[in-house]
Design an enzyme around this catalytic site. Sequence first.
Site, PDB file in Angstrom:
ATOM      1  N   VAL A 231       3.001  -8.069  -6.909  1.00 15.24           N
ATOM      2  CA  VAL A 231       1.556  -7.859  -6.784  1.00 15.24           C
ATOM      3  C   VAL A 231       1.266  -6.875  -5.658  1.00 15.24           C
ATOM      4  O   VAL A 231       0.133  -6.760  -5.201  1.00 15.24           O
ATOM      5  CB  VAL A 231       0.805  -9.189  -6.536  1.00 15.24           C
ATOM      6  CG1 VAL A 231       0.860 -10.084  -7.764  1.00 15.24           C
ATOM      7  CG2 VAL A 231       1.360  -9.918  -5.305  1.00 15.24           C
ATOM      8  N   ARG A 233       2.717  -2.969  -4.834  1.00 17.27           N
ATOM      9  CA  ARG A 233       2.511  -1.664  -5.437  1.00 17.27           C
ATOM     10  C   ARG A 233       3.651  -1.385  -6.401  1.00 17.27           C
ATOM     11  O   ARG A 233       4.800  -1.759  -6.150  1.00 17.27           O
ATOM     12  CB  ARG A 233       2.438  -0.562  -4.369  1.00 17.27           C
ATOM     13  CG  ARG A 233       1.109  -0.520  -3.628  1.00 17.27           C
ATOM     14  CD  ARG A 233      -0.012  -0.036  -4.541  1.00 17.27           C
ATOM     15  NE  ARG A 233      -1.282   0.148  -3.843  1.00 17.27           N
ATOM     16  CZ  ARG A 233      -2.240  -0.755  -3.796  1.00 17.27           C
ATOM     17  NH1 ARG A 233      -2.043  -1.942  -4.377  1.00 17.27           N
ATOM     18  NH2 ARG A 233      -3.374  -0.505  -3.176  1.00 17.27           N
ATOM     19  N   ASP A 257       2.023  -7.329 -11.931  1.00 14.58           N
ATOM     20  CA  ASP A 257       0.619  -6.915 -11.998  1.00 14.58           C
ATOM     21  C   ASP A 257       0.448  -5.437 -11.693  1.00 14.58           C
ATOM     22  O   ASP A 257      -0.609  -4.877 -11.951  1.00 14.58           O
ATOM     23  CB  ASP A 257      -0.226  -7.743 -11.013  1.00 14.58           C
ATOM     24  CG  ASP A 257      -1.708  -7.426 -11.116  1.00 14.58           C
ATOM     25  OD1 ASP A 257      -2.274  -7.580 -12.228  1.00 14.58           O
ATOM     26  OD2 ASP A 257      -2.306  -7.005 -10.112  1.00 14.58           O
ATOM     27  N   GLU A 262       0.492   3.619 -14.313  1.00 15.74           N
ATOM     28  CA  GLU A 262      -0.589   2.773 -14.819  1.00 15.74           C
ATOM     29  C   GLU A 262      -1.624   3.623 -15.551  1.00 15.74           C
ATOM     30  O   GLU A 262      -2.031   4.662 -15.028  1.00 15.74           O
ATOM     31  CB  GLU A 262      -1.245   2.001 -13.675  1.00 15.74           C
ATOM     32  CG  GLU A 262      -0.308   1.017 -13.000  1.00 15.74           C
ATOM     33  CD  GLU A 262      -0.963   0.198 -11.889  1.00 15.74           C
ATOM     34  OE1 GLU A 262      -2.167   0.402 -11.625  1.00 15.74           O
ATOM     35  OE2 GLU A 262      -0.271  -0.642 -11.287  1.00 15.74           O
ATOM     36  N   HIS A 281      -2.985  -4.761 -13.460  1.00 16.09           N
ATOM     37  CA  HIS A 281      -3.476  -4.527 -12.100  1.00 16.09           C
ATOM     38  C   HIS A 281      -4.796  -5.283 -11.908  1.00 16.09           C
ATOM     39  O   HIS A 281      -5.819  -4.717 -11.528  1.00 16.09           O
ATOM     40  CB  HIS A 281      -3.688  -3.034 -11.833  1.00 16.09           C
ATOM     41  CG  HIS A 281      -3.581  -2.685 -10.381  1.00 16.09           C
ATOM     42  ND1 HIS A 281      -2.987  -1.540  -9.915  1.00 16.09           N
ATOM     43  CD2 HIS A 281      -4.004  -3.350  -9.265  1.00 16.09           C
ATOM     44  CE1 HIS A 281      -3.043  -1.497  -8.592  1.00 16.09           C
ATOM     45  NE2 HIS A 281      -3.657  -2.583  -8.176  1.00 16.09           N
TER      46      HIS A 281
END
Length: 313
Positions: A231, A233, A257, A262, A281
Amino acid sequence: MKVLLPGSIALDPELPAGVKTVVYDVQKPVPDEHTDAEVMVVWGNTADNLADAARRLGSLRWVQTLAAGPDAVLSAGFATDVAVTAGLGLHDRTVAEHTLGLVLAAARRLNLLVRAQIGRRWAGELGGLQPVRESGSFRTLGDADVVVWGFGGIAARLAPLLAALGANVTGVARHAGERHGFPVVTAAELPDLLPTTDLLINILPATPSTERAVGAAVFDRLPAHAWVVNVGRGATLDEAALLAAIRSGRLAGAALDVFETEPLPATSGLWDEPNVIITPHAAGGRPEGASALLSENIAAYREGRPLRNPVTR
């Protein structure tokens, strides 16, 4: 003094006399009439928006990002004399809450249960009578050895939640000692912890020194039943090494996450793994107390006092 506020979030800071705010579109270039702004607040800005602001806002002296990690701002190309402050503390509760959800989903096999539900299959092997303590498997936080790498504000909110459910929590940070009632070791001592770790939670920021820090060398020392949660980077975790470890059975699973790219590309093999939990995310996204932080920092800036959450450049 002109302060640019992002239109991506409702903000209502208390302002000293003489401070004017202008709301701007975080997806478009700042209008020419506002390139004289001295302060820019950032939240959800595109890379193009930030790079354009770095080029065109010649009067800019300070950038306040509401994100906990300032990596997007630091990579935009702002002059070195432009101060940068981060949104540390604004995401502690929400990220801790989401992380706990991922951890419990992994322990209780919710990923497999949801797949069974979609297929209208009664997954009896995951229900009914089960061992109180299943060796060689991460199935509960009770007596689980949990390592949290990146023991800052988020970890301070998360660790007591894990401990309340019976976990033995150890933090990893730059300095060893005790924080918030939990033992903390340095990264140099991490390899000795890994062989007995049931769950490794990564909350590292993205810096040159943390790039792909969670990689094959870490996975090879973890027991085969261990899970990895990220969670922090995406840049801090080696996705190719993680996928290889899971596919080979060297690692039990992962709950992620954040990702190197992304949105996560549809071609990524992570999508197809039953024991990989993916969220988009979603852990943060709600900076709590942002207006209060801005009120404090704008007042400090006007008075020449140190700003809260300064980023070393």
